[in-house]
Write a protein that holds these residues in place. Sequence first.
Motif, PDB file in Angstrom:
ATOM      1  N   THR A 210       0.828  -1.202   0.000  1.00 16.65           N
ATOM      2  CA  THR A 210       0.000   0.000   0.000  1.00 16.65           C
ATOM      3  C   THR A 210       0.862   1.251   0.000  1.00 16.65           C
ATOM      4  OG1 THR A 210      -0.243   0.183   2.418  1.00 16.65           O
ATOM      5  CG2 THR A 210      -1.795  -1.258   1.247  1.00 16.65           C
ATOM      6  N   ALA A 211       1.992   1.195   0.694  1.00 19.80           N
ATOM      7  CA  ALA A 211       2.897   2.351   0.720  1.00 19.80           C
ATOM      8  C   ALA A 211       3.560   2.550  -0.634  1.00 19.80           C
ATOM      9  CB  ALA A 211       3.945   2.165   1.805  1.00 19.80           C
ATOM     10  N   LEU A 212       4.016   1.462  -1.240  1.00 22.52           N
ATOM     11  CA  LEU A 212       4.654   1.566  -2.554  1.00 22.52           C
ATOM     12  C   LEU A 212       3.651   2.050  -3.600  1.00 22.52           C
ATOM     13  CD1 LEU A 212       6.824  -1.684  -2.518  1.00 22.52           C
ATOM     14  CD2 LEU A 212       7.563   0.655  -2.105  1.00 22.52           C
ATOM     15  N   ARG A 213       2.409   1.589  -3.496  1.00 19.63           N
ATOM     16  CA  ARG A 213       1.378   2.046  -4.430  1.00 19.63           C
ATOM     17  C   ARG A 213       1.171   3.554  -4.341  1.00 19.63           C
ATOM     18  NH1 ARG A 213      -3.174   1.544  -1.501  1.00 19.63           N
ATOM     19  NH2 ARG A 213      -3.014   3.814  -1.347  1.00 19.63           N
ATOM     20  N   ALA A 214       1.279   4.083  -3.123  1.00 16.85           N
ATOM     21  CA  ALA A 214       1.096   5.511  -2.908  1.00 16.85           C
ATOM     22  C   ALA A 214       2.329   6.328  -3.275  1.00 16.85           C
ATOM     23  CB  ALA A 214       0.715   5.773  -1.450  1.00 16.85           C
ATOM     24  N   GLY A 215       3.436   5.641  -3.607  1.00 20.44           N
ATOM     25  CA  GLY A 215       4.667   6.337  -3.969  1.00 20.44           C
ATOM     26  C   GLY A 215       5.553   6.651  -2.797  1.00 20.44           C
ATOM     27  N   MET A 216       5.259   6.077  -1.632  1.00 15.86           N
ATOM     28  CA  MET A 216       6.087   6.313  -0.454  1.00 15.86           C
ATOM     29  C   MET A 216       7.380   5.517  -0.560  1.00 15.86           C
ATOM     30  SD  MET A 216       3.218   6.062   2.553  1.00 15.86           S
ATOM     31  CE  MET A 216       1.742   7.057   2.544  1.00 15.86           C
ATOM     32  N   THR A 217       8.458   6.076  -0.101  1.00 17.88           N
ATOM     33  CA  THR A 217       9.753   5.404  -0.123  1.00 17.88           C
ATOM     34  C   THR A 217      10.408   5.503   1.250  1.00 17.88           C
ATOM     35  OG1 THR A 217      10.902   7.407  -0.860  1.00 17.88           O
ATOM     36  CG2 THR A 217      10.074   5.917  -2.570  1.00 17.88           C
TER      37      THR A 217
ATOM     38  N   ALA B  90      10.489   3.286  -4.685  1.00 19.70           N
ATOM     39  CA  ALA B  90       9.279   3.163  -5.490  1.00 19.70           C
ATOM     40  C   ALA B  90       9.577   2.375  -6.763  1.00 19.70           C
ATOM     41  CB  ALA B  90       8.738   4.543  -5.846  1.00 19.70           C
ATOM     42  N   PRO B  91       8.673   1.507  -7.187  1.00 22.53           N
ATOM     43  CA  PRO B  91       8.901   0.710  -8.399  1.00 22.53           C
ATOM     44  C   PRO B  91       8.754   1.568  -9.662  1.00 22.53           C
ATOM     45  CG  PRO B  91       6.701   0.308  -7.574  1.00 22.53           C
ATOM     46  CD  PRO B  91       7.378   1.181  -6.552  1.00 22.53           C
ATOM     47  N   ALA B  92       9.374   1.109 -10.739  1.00 27.54           N
ATOM     48  CA  ALA B  92       9.173   1.757 -12.036  1.00 27.54           C
ATOM     49  C   ALA B  92       7.758   1.466 -12.516  1.00 27.54           C
ATOM     50  CB  ALA B  92      10.198   1.237 -13.038  1.00 27.54           C
ATOM     51  N   LEU B  93       7.126   2.450 -13.119  1.00 31.20           N
ATOM     52  CA  LEU B  93       5.752   2.311 -13.606  1.00 31.20           C
ATOM     53  C   LEU B  93       5.719   2.121 -15.115  1.00 31.20           C
ATOM     54  CD1 LEU B  93       4.012   5.089 -11.468  1.00 31.20           C
ATOM     55  CD2 LEU B  93       4.155   2.640 -10.990  1.00 31.20           C
ATOM     56  N   PRO B  94       4.712   1.422 -15.624  1.00 32.34           N
ATOM     57  CA  PRO B  94       3.670   0.707 -14.877  1.00 32.34           C
ATOM     58  C   PRO B  94       4.236  -0.544 -14.216  1.00 32.34           C
ATOM     59  CG  PRO B  94       3.458   0.232 -17.195  1.00 32.34           C
ATOM     60  CD  PRO B  94       4.533   1.265 -17.082  1.00 32.34           C
ATOM     61  N   THR B  95       3.550  -1.000 -13.182  1.00 28.26           N
ATOM     62  CA  THR B  95       4.015  -2.183 -12.468  1.00 28.26           C
ATOM     63  C   THR B  95       2.832  -3.056 -12.069  1.00 28.26           C
ATOM     64  OG1 THR B  95       5.394  -2.946 -10.613  1.00 28.26           O
ATOM     65  CG2 THR B  95       3.922  -1.104 -10.177  1.00 28.26           C
TER      66      THR B  95
ATOM     67  N   MET C 145      12.018  -8.459  -3.856  1.00 25.87           N
ATOM     68  CA  MET C 145      11.573  -7.103  -4.166  1.00 25.87           C
ATOM     69  C   MET C 145      11.148  -6.954  -5.626  1.00 25.87           C
ATOM     70  SD  MET C 145      11.348  -5.579  -1.424  1.00 25.87           S
ATOM     71  CE  MET C 145      10.902  -3.981  -2.117  1.00 25.87           C
ATOM     72  N   VAL C 146      11.087  -8.064  -6.355  1.00 27.04           N
ATOM     73  CA  VAL C 146      10.630  -8.031  -7.748  1.00 27.04           C
ATOM     74  C   VAL C 146       9.114  -8.170  -7.745  1.00 27.04           C
ATOM     75  CG1 VAL C 146      10.763  -9.128  -9.993  1.00 27.04           C
ATOM     76  CG2 VAL C 146      12.777  -9.079  -8.508  1.00 27.04           C
ATOM     77  N   PRO C 147       8.364  -7.187  -8.289  1.00 26.52           N
ATOM     78  CA  PRO C 147       6.909  -7.296  -8.266  1.00 26.52           C
ATOM     79  C   PRO C 147       6.397  -8.284  -9.305  1.00 26.52           C
ATOM     80  CG  PRO C 147       7.560  -5.300  -9.407  1.00 26.52           C
ATOM     81  CD  PRO C 147       8.837  -5.943  -8.908  1.00 26.52           C
TER      82      PRO C 147
END
Length: 334
Positions: free
Chosen positions: A44-51, A57-62, A94-96
């Motif tokens: 949920t934090a990564l989705r919101a762009g929190m680091t 933060a992952p590269a988008l799209p993900t 850590m690989v989505p």
Amino acid sequence: MHAVRLHAFGPAENLVLEETEDPEPGPGQVRIAVAAAGVHLLDTALRAGMTSAVHTAPALPTVPGREVAGTVDALGEGTDPAWLGKRVVAHLGMVPGGYAERAVVAAGKLHELPDGLDEAEAVAMIGTGRTTMGILQFAEPAPDDVVIVTSAAGGIGQLLVQYARNAGATVVGLAGGAAKVARVRELGAQIAEDYDDPAWPERVRTALDGRTATVLFDGVGGERARAGIGLLGRGGRHLVFGWSSTGLTGGGPLELDERELAERGITSVPVLGPPMLERAGGPDPLRTLEERSLAEAAAGRMVPAVQRFPLAEAAAAHRALETRATMGKVVLIP
């Protein structure tokens, strides 16, 4: 296949079910037809762009998600053919890529599912169970222990309650709200209290009838943890594995007065990360903990609680986690 994709950081509604091409396994990899995918608060934090210093933060799209279970349906070059058709579970690291009908992972990360363990339970144990076994390395409960578990209705909390109860310890389970407290009592905690009620510490003292707590498993932090520390006796241990009451980025572990700790003869130890891995030892400490976790589940000593959502309702799953409306591990079912 269908997968949940994130094209822009923001609210849960940014998670969208889309049709996309099946991933193909590379050398040494397998593809899993996903039967269950884990959802973590970190997602949920990564989705919101929190680091943070640890998570970027992952590269988008993900396609989010790092825990999957299902059946191997394709092999990459050089992969042992014996894996084809096996029921497996894997933590992707850590690989989505988990929120999908198919996911690719290195064969070295696979665990074959024990008979009797379903995919959703396996997903809970490969992540949440792994962490639980790591925490328990710092305090193996025994019959003479009084163990306090905060957030006892959560994924880790429920496993800790079961393990400590099976070991014969007196268990104090703390959770928020009547339904969660009832669940903690069902798990076998002799004392179950709502930690949103300011009177809970005094009720626990009365119930313990002069005994003091020996271990506080703390995944909440904040004032709830401070109150729990007040119940520890001399030699007591405060084991910190989270601080959910302050949010993923809005706070940190409870700040404690070192002089008070010394005077009372208690210790406070953060257990996640390097300390946990050092204790697990071996060439692959995380895999060691995963194996222990799955063995506990296969033997029936730990039964993970699972809250299932359809894959298409990933946004609802995220909202439920963020509002603390869940009990146990949240899992998406394609």
